[in-house]
Design an enzyme around this catalytic site. Structure first.
Site, PDB file in Angstrom:
ATOM      1  N   HIS A 210       0.845  -1.193   0.000  1.00 25.22           N
ATOM      2  CA  HIS A 210       0.000   0.000   0.000  1.00 25.22           C
ATOM      3  C   HIS A 210       0.886   1.250   0.000  1.00 25.22           C
ATOM      4  CE1 HIS A 210      -2.609   3.087   1.859  1.00 25.22           C
ATOM      5  NE2 HIS A 210      -3.606   2.435   1.287  1.00 25.22           N
ATOM      6  N   ASN A 212       1.278   3.740   1.907  1.00 28.48           N
ATOM      7  CA  ASN A 212       1.909   4.197   3.147  1.00 28.48           C
ATOM      8  C   ASN A 212       2.862   3.170   3.751  1.00 28.48           C
ATOM      9  OD1 ASN A 212       0.347   2.292   4.507  1.00 28.48           O
ATOM     10  ND2 ASN A 212      -0.957   3.777   5.551  1.00 28.48           N
ATOM     11  N   LYS A 213       3.066   2.033   3.052  1.00 27.37           N
ATOM     12  CA  LYS A 213       3.978   1.019   3.565  1.00 27.37           C
ATOM     13  C   LYS A 213       5.432   1.356   3.212  1.00 27.37           C
ATOM     14  CE  LYS A 213       0.825  -1.659   5.397  1.00 27.37           C
ATOM     15  NZ  LYS A 213      -0.429  -0.979   5.063  1.00 27.37           N
ATOM     16  N   ASN A 214       6.372   0.526   3.673  1.00 31.17           N
ATOM     17  CA  ASN A 214       7.796   0.821   3.471  1.00 31.17           C
ATOM     18  C   ASN A 214       8.218   0.771   2.012  1.00 31.17           C
ATOM     19  OD1 ASN A 214       7.734   0.919   6.236  1.00 31.17           O
ATOM     20  ND2 ASN A 214       9.646  -0.195   6.499  1.00 31.17           N
TER      21      ASN A 214
END
Length: 415
Positions: A210, A212-214
């Protein structure tokens, strides 16, 4: 250009200083009035070019770039079997379906997680059974034995914020009771446990990409496992139960004959998404390093603030990937609650996140499974106070200082 042109003519030192002050004031004013989100992805020009090349190629659905991305993921995670999917939710859903749950089968997980973790259990025909968390926000593994019953089929630990659950005692319990382990590692790509990356060992892991993930593929996820039969079933289920991919059917060397081995889903990843992923993955270690430096700076600067309880780390060896930096508001010392803090930070143009409300407090789970307030007191205490501060690779030190300064103003501190 405006400033440079004037400096060619304004020689008197006093006027030059005045101009610098004017431009500095305007820069700081613009800087302070710009909204700073709690998260945003870092997308390189090379990744953008790859997406454009994918669009121009004429092949934008599941194809060669997905295959390339899956291979790269397998190498990075040291996972024997990997499948890219449309989301981590899809990965968890298919993994549970592949376990052939029967009515009444129980899956143990945690209340402090995004609700997708519980939703997929219900969608796969299972019953969620919850175990409270400890001071790390992760499942309290010491409370697992009491939750295991003859109906238990699997344990679903959640590696919240990028911190790994204590897996050795968890897997020992699973082995003792002949249970499967499905790790919700949506927030933990690149996380390590006792010198090993999640995905390189254990039973089943699911990861999210997603925004907003790393690392990101826009939307997307993957599943890793050591179970070859399970991965073959998932690969078929991800695209309508068809036994071969579109690339294997419509490519130059493809064969359009196929069979349907199960009533599957539309959970495949597209080449457009994989085009991002094949460039994000080589940058992941750098992303984690930057996140770690920022997290350590938060820990150092905020360490003696009584208004906050900072993230608590476990004694066992691990590598935190710092997907989120979550603090707890201490209302008595802060003289405000978490929700007011978030509103005040927004008034200072600083974004924050809420990760998460305890899932057992949602109406559906109370009405259908009998959960109630007071069932999991540690998770409830945390979820009433938790807030995520801005943390992403492109966050600058001056922006982080701006976050800390705003927090000081909200708490009435002199910094």
């Amino acid at each position: 250009m405006f400033k440079k042109s004037f400096n060619l003519f304004l020689r008197p030192l006093r006027l030059q200083r005045l101009l610098r002050q004017i431009f500095s004031f305007q820069h700081n004013k613009n800087h302070m009035t710009t909204f700073l989100p709690f998260s945003k992805p870092s997308i390189s020009d090379a990744a953008i070019d790859e997406v454009v090349a994918c669009l121009k190629s004429g092949w934008i659905t599941t194809g060669p770039r997905v295959q390339q991305f899956e291979h790269a993921l397998g190498e990075y995670l040291q996972a024997p079997h990997t499948a890219a999917l449309s989301s981590a939710t899809a990965a968890m859903h298919l993994a549970l379906l592949a376990l052939d749950l029967q009515p009444g089968d129980e899956i143990i997980t945690t209340p402090l997680t995004f609700v997708a973790t519980l939703n997929v259990i219900v969608q796969a025909g299972g019953k969620p059974v919850l175990v409270d968390v400890d001071h790390t926000y992760n499942m309290d593994v010491s409370k697992l034995p009491q939750a295991i019953t003859p109906r238990t089929r699997a344990i679903m630990p959640v590696h919240l914020t990028g911190l790994p659950v204590d897996l050795d005692p968890l897997y020992a319990l699973a082995k003792k009771h002949d249970l499967r382990v499905l790790e919700d590692a949506a927030q933990a790509i690149g996380t390590g446990y006792k010198g090993r990356l999640l995905g390189s060992f254990g039973d089943i892991q699911t990861f999210s990409f997603h925004p907003n993930k790393n690392m990101t593929t826009g939307e997307g996820g993957c599943i890793t496992t050591h179970d070859e039969a399970l991965i073959q079933k998932i690969r078929a289920l991800r695209f309508h139960g068809i036994d071969r991919s579109a690339w294997d059917r419509y490519g130059k060397k493809g064969d359009q004959a196929y069979d349907v081995i199960a009533p599957g889903f539309k959970y495949n990843m597209m080449d457009i998404q994989a085009a991002l992923g094949i460039h994000q993955l080589p940058e992941l270690e750098d992303f984690i390093a930057k996140r770690t430096l920022l997290a350590e700076r938060y820990l150092s600067i905020l360490g003696d603030w009584p208004e906050l309880t900072l993230p608590q780390l476990p004694a066992y060896a691990h590598r935190h990937s710092w997907h989120l930096f979550c603090v707890l508001i201490n209302p008595e010392a802060a003289h405000l609650n978490r929700d007011t803090f978030m509103q005040e930070m927004k008034a200072h143009n600083i974004g924050t996140g809420l990760h998460y409300n305890a899932a057992h407090l949602y109406r559906f789970y109370q009405e259908h499974f009998g959960f109630k307030k007071g069932d999991f007191p540690v998770a409830e205490n945390i979820c009433s106070r938790i807030v995520s501060l801005p943390l992403f690779p492109d966050l600058t030190i001056s922006e982080q200082d701006r976050v800390i300064a705003a927090m000081g103003k909200v708490f009435g501190k002199k910094i």
